[in-house]
Design an enzyme around this catalytic site. Structure first.
Site, short mmCIF file in Angstrom:
data_model
loop_
_atom_site.label_atom_id
_atom_site.label_comp_id
_atom_site.label_asym_id
_atom_site.label_seq_id
_atom_site.Cartn_x
_atom_site.Cartn_y
_atom_site.Cartn_z
N CYS A 114 -12.08 1.15 -14.73
CA CYS A 114 -11.57 0.02 -13.93
C CYS A 114 -12.43 -0.27 -12.72
CB CYS A 114 -10.14 0.29 -13.52
SG CYS A 114 -9.04 0.61 -14.92
N HIS A 254 -8.45 -3.34 -7.38
CA HIS A 254 -8.20 -3.21 -8.82
C HIS A 254 -6.76 -3.62 -9.11
CE1 HIS A 254 -7.57 -1.75 -12.76
NE2 HIS A 254 -7.08 -0.57 -12.43
N ASN A 284 -2.73 -5.19 -16.03
CA ASN A 284 -3.91 -4.42 -15.67
C ASN A 284 -4.99 -4.73 -16.69
OD1 ASN A 284 -5.88 -2.45 -15.35
ND2 ASN A 284 -4.43 -0.79 -14.99
#
Length: 323
Positions: A114, A254, A284
Site C-alpha cells: 500500500c 493511505h 481500500n
C-alpha cells in the site's frame, strides 16, 4: 545545471461494478452497520469480465497523456506499483507500455504494497534528477478482489479495485520542483500482511502445480502500526523539511480505513478537512488509494501536501510535495 521533478498531470480510474456492504453481507457473516462502524467503507468497485490490473493502469496512462499533451513515444519510463499484477512476469508495466505505444520507454513493476505510490514517486524522482529521463509515469493499480478469500470477513470487506497515477517531468526551474522531501522505511515482517505466497515443492510429482495464497492481514497489528509508528515518520519528515503540520494544505493518507485516517489526524492535531479521502466510496485500494485521492485534490492544490502510506513489508513512506 540541476534537474528537478515536476508533477504535471494526475489521473484515476475505477471499474464500473459497484459492490455495497449489503451485497457482501449476502455471502459472508457481516453487515453494512458493522463495516461502516469499523471502517467507514460503504461501497467499493470490483473489476469483472476479464478486466485486469494492466487494463486499469492503461486507462490512467491514457488520461495522463491526454491531460499533459505528451505523446506516448516521448515517455521514458513507466513504473507500475502493484501487489496484484497480471502475472509474475511479464511486468504489468510492460503490458501498459505496449497498450499505449510507449515504444521508447522502459518499464518495471514495484512491490511496496500500500506504500507503493510514495515509493514509486521517490524512485521516479531519482531517475529524472539523473538528467537522463524527461517524462516518467508512476501508476498505482490494484485488482485486490482477485486476491481475496471471500470467507475471510476480516479482510474481504475492506478492499476495492482501482488505479491512479502521475506524470512526472524534468524541469531546470527550481521553483517548479514538486518533490520537496521524502522518508521511506521498511520493517522486515512477513507475517502482519502477506499475499500471493507461492508454495514450494514437497516432492517431485506429476501432480505438482503452482499454488498461491489469498491476501491476509492481522487487522489489530496493522491498526497499531498505522496509528503509532506512521505518524512519527510523518512528524520526522516535517521537522527535517522545516514545515509545521499547520502549514500543510492537505495530508493524503493511505486509504486503508477511515478510522485510521481519523486517528492520524488527531495525532497531528489537524482537522479532517485537511485529509482528502475516498475510502468510504472506493474501499481500500492498496497502493492506488493515495494516487486517486491526490488526483481528486490536485486541481485545488495551492500549498504543500504530505503523502503518506503504509503496507506489507512492513513498508511505509511519506513524501512532501507541492504543485
Amino acid at each position: 545545471m540541476s534537474t528537478y521533478t515536476k508533477i504535471t498531470a494526475m489521473g484515476q480510474y475505477v471499474p464500473e461494478r459497484v459492490v455495497d456492504n449489503d451485497e457482501l453481507a449476502t455471502i459472508m457473516d457481516t453487515s453494512d452497520e458493522w463495516i461502516q462502524a469499523h471502517t467507514g467503507i460503504k461501497t467499493r468497485h470490483f473489476a469483472m469480465d476479464q478486466e485486469n490490473t494492466s487494463d486499469l493502469a492503461t486507462q490512467v496512462a491514457h488520461q495522463l497523456l491526454t491531460k499533459s499533451g505528451v505523446v506516448a513515444t516521448d515517455i521514458d519510463l513507466i513504473i507500475v506499483t502493484t501487489i496484484t499484477p497480471d502475472a509474475l512476469t511479464p511486468a504489468t508495466a510492460c503490458i501498459v507500455q505496449a497498450n499505449i505505444g510507449a515504444d521508447n520507454a522502459f518499464a518495471f513493476d514495484m512491490s511496496a504494497a500500500c506504500a507503493g505510490f510514495t515509493f514509486g514517486l521517490a524512485t521516479a524522482d531519482k531517475f529524472i534528477r539523473s538528467g537522463q529521463y524527461q517524462n516518467v509515469m508512476v501508476i498505482s493499480a490494484e485488482v485486490n478482489s482477485k486476491m481475496m478469500d471471500f470467507q475471510d470477513r476480516t479482510a474481504a470487506v475492506f478492499f476495492g479495485d482501482g488505479a491512479g497515477g502521475a506524470l512526472l517531468q524534468a524541469t531546470e526551474n527550481a521553483n517548479e520542483n514538486s518533490l520537496l522531501a521524502e522518508k521511506l522505511q521498511t520493517q522486515g515482517n512477513a507475517e502482519v500482511i502477506h499475499s500471493g505466497r507461492v508454495r514450494p515443492l514437497t516432492k517431485v510429482a506429476a501432480s505438482n502445480y503452482p499454488q498461491t495464497d489469498a491476501f491476509y492481514q492481522n487487522g489489530r497489528e496493522v491498526f497499531q502500526f498505522a496509528t503509532n509508528v506512521v505518524p512519527e515518520q510523518m512528524k520526522t519528515l516535517l521537522r527535517t523539511a522545516n514545515v509545521q503540520p499547520s502549514e500543510l494544505q492537505y495530508v493524503i493518507c493511505h486509504q486503508a480505513n477511515l478510522r485510521i485516517i481519523e486517528k492520524i489526524a488527531a495525532n497531528l492535531a489537524l482537522p479532517m478537512t485537511k485529509f482528502p479521502h475516498n475510502v468510504e466510496r472506493l474501499g481500500n485500494t492498496s497502493s492506488a488509494g493515495v494516487a486517486m485521492a491526490l488526483a481528486e485534490a490536485f486541481d485545488h492544490m495551492t500549498g504543500p501536501t504530505l503523502l503518506t502510506a503504509f503496507g506489507g513489508g512492513l513498508a511505509y513512506g511519506s513524501v512532501l510535495i507541492k504543485k
